[in-house]
Structure formats: C-alpha cells, structure tokens
Design an enzyme around this catalytic site. Structure first.
Site, PDB file in Angstrom:
ATOM      1  CG  ASP A  38      29.662  35.641  43.977  1.00  0.00           C
ATOM      2  OD1 ASP A  38      30.744  36.078  43.203  1.00  0.00           O
ATOM      3  OD2 ASP A  38      29.076  34.544  44.310  1.00  0.00           O
TER       4      ASP A  38
ATOM      5  CE  LYS B  50      36.496  35.755  46.365  1.00  0.00           C
ATOM      6  NZ  LYS B  50      36.383  34.323  45.588  1.00  0.00           N
ATOM      7  CG  ASN B  51      35.337  36.371  42.660  1.00  0.00           C
ATOM      8  OD1 ASN B  51      36.196  35.993  43.196  1.00  0.00           O
ATOM      9  ND2 ASN B  51      34.084  36.290  42.799  1.00  0.00           N
TER      10      ASN B  51
ATOM     11  CB  CYS C 150      33.233  23.961  46.455  1.00  0.00           C
ATOM     12  SG  CYS C 150      31.998  25.198  45.984  1.00  0.00           S
TER      13      CYS C 150
ATOM     14  NE  ARG D  12      32.060  26.863  42.129  1.00  0.00           N
ATOM     15  CZ  ARG D  12      32.757  28.011  42.705  1.00  0.00           C
ATOM     16  NH1 ARG D  12      33.024  27.790  44.173  1.00  0.00           N
ATOM     17  NH2 ARG D  12      33.175  28.920  42.078  1.00  0.00           N
TER      18      ARG D  12
ATOM     19  NE  ARG E 104      38.778  30.511  50.063  1.00  0.00           N
ATOM     20  CZ  ARG E 104      38.749  29.617  49.502  1.00  0.00           C
ATOM     21  NH1 ARG E 104      37.863  28.357  49.907  1.00  0.00           N
ATOM     22  NH2 ARG E 104      38.796  29.389  48.140  1.00  0.00           N
TER      23      ARG E 104
END
Ligand code: EPZ
Length: 427
Positions: free
Chosen positions: A313, A22-23, A123, A128, A405
């Site tokens: 993460d 994803k990243n 968030c 952030r 997500r």
C-alpha cells in the site's frame, strides 16, 4: 465529479493529524455481528468506506450510532449493536462497490451459522480472489457452496467445530475472516502462516476485549479457543500507518518537514527505513514522528512484502517520490498483479518509468510538470497528489472519489502544512 487542483512547488511544513486506520476500521466494524451487546469504536476515520460498511451492517440488522463528532473533529465514535441479525446476505450491489464487505462472511457464519455473500469480483489492482478465505472456513468445518455469483457458507448444526488451516500465501483478509469465524467456534482453531499486519493485531485485541481467547497475537500462528458468546466492548482504532507514510512521502518530495501527529512509529519500520535510505531524516521524539528532507533524494531498490516487509500500500506513493530522486530506482510489486495503474499518469507529468512484469524502473527527473491526471485506485490517486505537490504548474486529479475512500480530509490536512491545494467540482 469532484477534482483536486494542486499548484506545486511549496515545501510542506507543520503538523498533520493522522486519522484512525481505514484497514483496521473495516475489520473491526464487522466484529459487532459477533455479539448482541453494543460494540463502540473510537477514533473511526471519516471515510466513504467506513460509511459504506455502516450501511451494510444496517442491512444486516445492526444499529449504528455516530456520537458527538463535530465537523472539525478528527475521529468519530460509533456504537454498533446487533441485538438481532435480521439478514445473513451481503448483496452484489454492495460488495462490488466495496470489496471489504467480504469481511462479514466470517462473523455472520460465527453468529448465525450461515452466510451468503456475493463474490467480490476483481478490482483495478488485481483479481483478488477469496479462495483462501473459504479454505480457512472449510478447515474450521463450514460447508461451502458457490452458485450464481454468491458464496454460501454453513456451519454443521449451526456452529463451527473448529480445525487447523495453513495459508499457502499470506492474506490479510483471509486471516481476518478466519479469526472472526473462529471466535465463536465450538472447539479450537489454528491459523498458520497468518498475516501479521498491525491491523490484524488490532483485530485480535478488539476480539480479546470482547472476550475472545487468542494466543500468538502478532505472530504467524494464531490459536483461537472458541467461546459460547462474546460481550460488547469499547475499542479505539489504531492510527493509519499508510496515511502517515503517504504524508511522509509528500513531505520528502517537497523538501519539507512535517510532524505526523498520532502515527505509531513502531509499526512503520519498513517505511521509515526506506525513507532514511533515500536520505530523508525521520526522528521520533516526545511521541511525535518528524519527517524532514533537506538534501536531494537518493534512489532505492524496493520490493513489497507482507508485514513487517515494505507495504504494497506504500508502493505507489514511494514511486511518486522517487520520480524526483537523483538516480534510478527499482520497485518490485510482489503482492498484486496489476498495481502500476499510476505509472501512465505519472508519465504524463514527465516521470520516466519503465514497467517490466512486476518491476518498475524509475529514473529520477529534475522536473515534473503539472497536468490533468486520472485517479484509478486509492493509492494510485495518492501518488498523483504527491507528484503534483512537487510539479511545476497545476495538476488536476480527477475521480477523487477514490481518494475519499481512504484519506480523511486530505486537501485540508495538506493545505494546513502549506500546500497550494483545493477541491472543486468539475461539473
Ligand atoms: C488488504 O487487502 C488491504 N485491504 C489492502 O489495502 C492491502 O493492499 C492488502 O491487504 C495487502 O496488505 C483492507 O484491509 C480492506 P490480501 P486484502 O488478502 O485482504 C491474494 C488499500 O489500498 N489472495 O492480503 O484483499 C490476493 O489476490 C487496500 O488500503 C488470494 O489469492 O489483501 C493478493 O495477491 C488495497 N486469495 C494477495 O493474496 C485470497 O483468498 C494479498 O491479498 C485472498 C488473497
């Protein structure tokens, strides 16, 4: 809203296909803005964030075509083409839903000489800010204006002159925006204390495939010699090291054995070192990473850090696994200021966790019990799934849109290795 139901206690066993990262996908997609030729990305994961980013690019005038993926296939091929960029604005209603939208700032500035992007706001895991993104663009010669919740950036005479920036702290996103902005600068840009995450290396490799000139790839100092233009390319997204690490924790907590098919062993050193220290066996033979847990889990002391350190993460997923360790573990979250939203939910399952500032003391318990729990952010959601796999009874994880997500076909992948898991709509 959908929820995921898990009846815990099954040992996981078998093969899990690891999807594209994803990243990496979220920083490779905006590269399409840097050229008027087609950019084709292979191995794109089927994720909500990837779809959202595609919609944002469409709003900017980028055509996107998904090729040939059958529903049962993993990885999609997407061809994007920004023949003409018709807008340089990323509006609040898109950016607030997906922070990664900020990654159009650098490429729009590079291609069009200007960009207007909504400030992302905070968030669940922290404020952030984007000050480091702006520090880099300013160092490269951009004029910055922040007004009415938007940041406007402009290149003098339509093209960044170039320059040098040193980040006071490592920032993945700021490094990514700086790299994409620098690719078309008039002169040379130097980024010091750059992030070294594998996703940054993937971005550099894709930019080089498009004709960019980058020295120092994989190191903390990146030197980019700006080009007049970039050309199209076809590039395959790297495998998702966080997805792979998440399923490794799931195998470990259930006392199972799982092959992480497609995982890149060399990029997961910190995760595998931690698993081995917890008594988990990790092997890498014939290109396949196998994670097996036979005995009890040993407690750990872990601190998150920028790559190649232990990934932030992975913190929530390890915390869930260590809830069943024999002894007390100490986790310290050094990257984000509020990344313990999973703690109260894990506690409702019987976990014994005490948070003091940035550290969490996790006392292993013999039993976790299933419960209705609430997902709050992507990795916190995965920690609840991991705990549910080892809990007695049924766990219901609500608000699974967080999971969608970042985890492609999660319940399908886990069911295929023996988990008693299903998705149902709770109306
Ligand atoms: C990326 O976020 C990832 N997201 C995050 O993954 C990941 O946790 C993070 O990098 C760290 O590895 C994507 O790649 C889409 P940072 P990013 O800039 O770029 C502070 C997930 O679960 N900071 O490296 O936003 C920031 O507040 C997500 O997949 C500033 O102060 O992270 C944080 O404390 C979550 N000013 C620290 O730096 C800035 O301008 C690291 O943030 C930028 C960041």
């Amino acid at each position: 809203m959908d929820r995921i139901l898990i009846r815990g206690g099954n040992k996981l066993s078998g093969r899990i296909h690891i999807s594209g990262a994803k990243n990496a996908a979220l920083t490779l997609m905006p590269c399409a803005l840097l050229t008027d030729e087609p950019l084709t990305l292979r191995n794109l994961p089927r994720l909500a964030d990837v779809d959202s980013f595609g919609h944002l690019l469409n709003q900017l005038g980028v055509s996107t075509q998904i090729e040939g993926a059958r529903p049962e296939d993993f990885g999609r091929v997407m061809t994007m083409r920004a023949a003409r960029v018709t807008s340089t604005m990323a509006p609040y209603d898109i950016v607030r839903k997906m922070r990664a939208s900020i990654l159009v700032l650098g490429p729009l500035l590079a291609r069009m000489g200007e960009a207007t992007v909504s400030l992302p706001g905070g968030c669940a895991i922290g404020t952030r800010p984007i000050d480091l993104h702006l520090k880099a663009l300013e160092a490269f010669g951009a004029e910055i204006e922040i007004t009415h919740g938007y940041v406007k950036v402009k290149a003098p005479n339509g093209r960044l002159p170039g320059g040098r920036v040193r980040f006071p702290v490592v920032s993945v996103g700021a490094t990514e925006n700086a790299l994409m902005a620098a690719a078309l600068a008039k002169g040379t840009c130097v980024i010091e204390n750059a992030a070294r995450e594998p996703e940054i290396v993937d971005l550099c490799r894709c930019l080089v495939a498009m004709g960019a000139r980058i020295d120092g790839i994989g190191t903390e100092t990146l030197t980019i010699e700006g080009r007049d233009r970039l050309h199209g390319a076809t590039y395959a997204v790297m495998p998702d090291r966080i997805e792979a690490g998440s399923y490794a924790c799931a195998a470990a907590i259930t006392g199972g054995s799982v092959d992480l098919v497609g995982a890149d062993y060399d990029e997961m050193g910190a995760t595998f070192d931690a698993l081995r220290e917890a008594g988990v066996t990790v092997t890498h033979e014939h290109g396949v990473v196998r994670v097996s847990a036979t005995g009890p889990l040993a407690p750990l002391t872990l601190s998150t850090a920028p790559y190649p350190g232990f990934a932030t993460d992975m913190q929530a997923q390890f915390m869930a696994m260590l809830c069943k360790a024999e002894g007390a573990s100490m986790l310290t979250e050094t990257i984000f200021e509020n990344r313990y939203m999973h703690v109260p939910e894990l506690a409702r399952m019987g976990a014994d966790i005490t948070v003091t500032g940035r550290s969490a003391l996790v006392r292993g318990v013999p039993v976790l019990t299933g419960a209705p729990v609430m997902a709050t952010d992507l990795r916190a959601s995965m920690s609840l799934i991991i705990a549910g796999l080892a809990a007695e009874g049924e766990t219901q994880v609500q608000r699974v849109y967080h999971l969608d997500r970042g985890y492609e076909r999660l319940e399908e992948k886990l069911a295929a290795v023996g988990a008693d898991i299903e998705r149902d709509s709770d109306g």
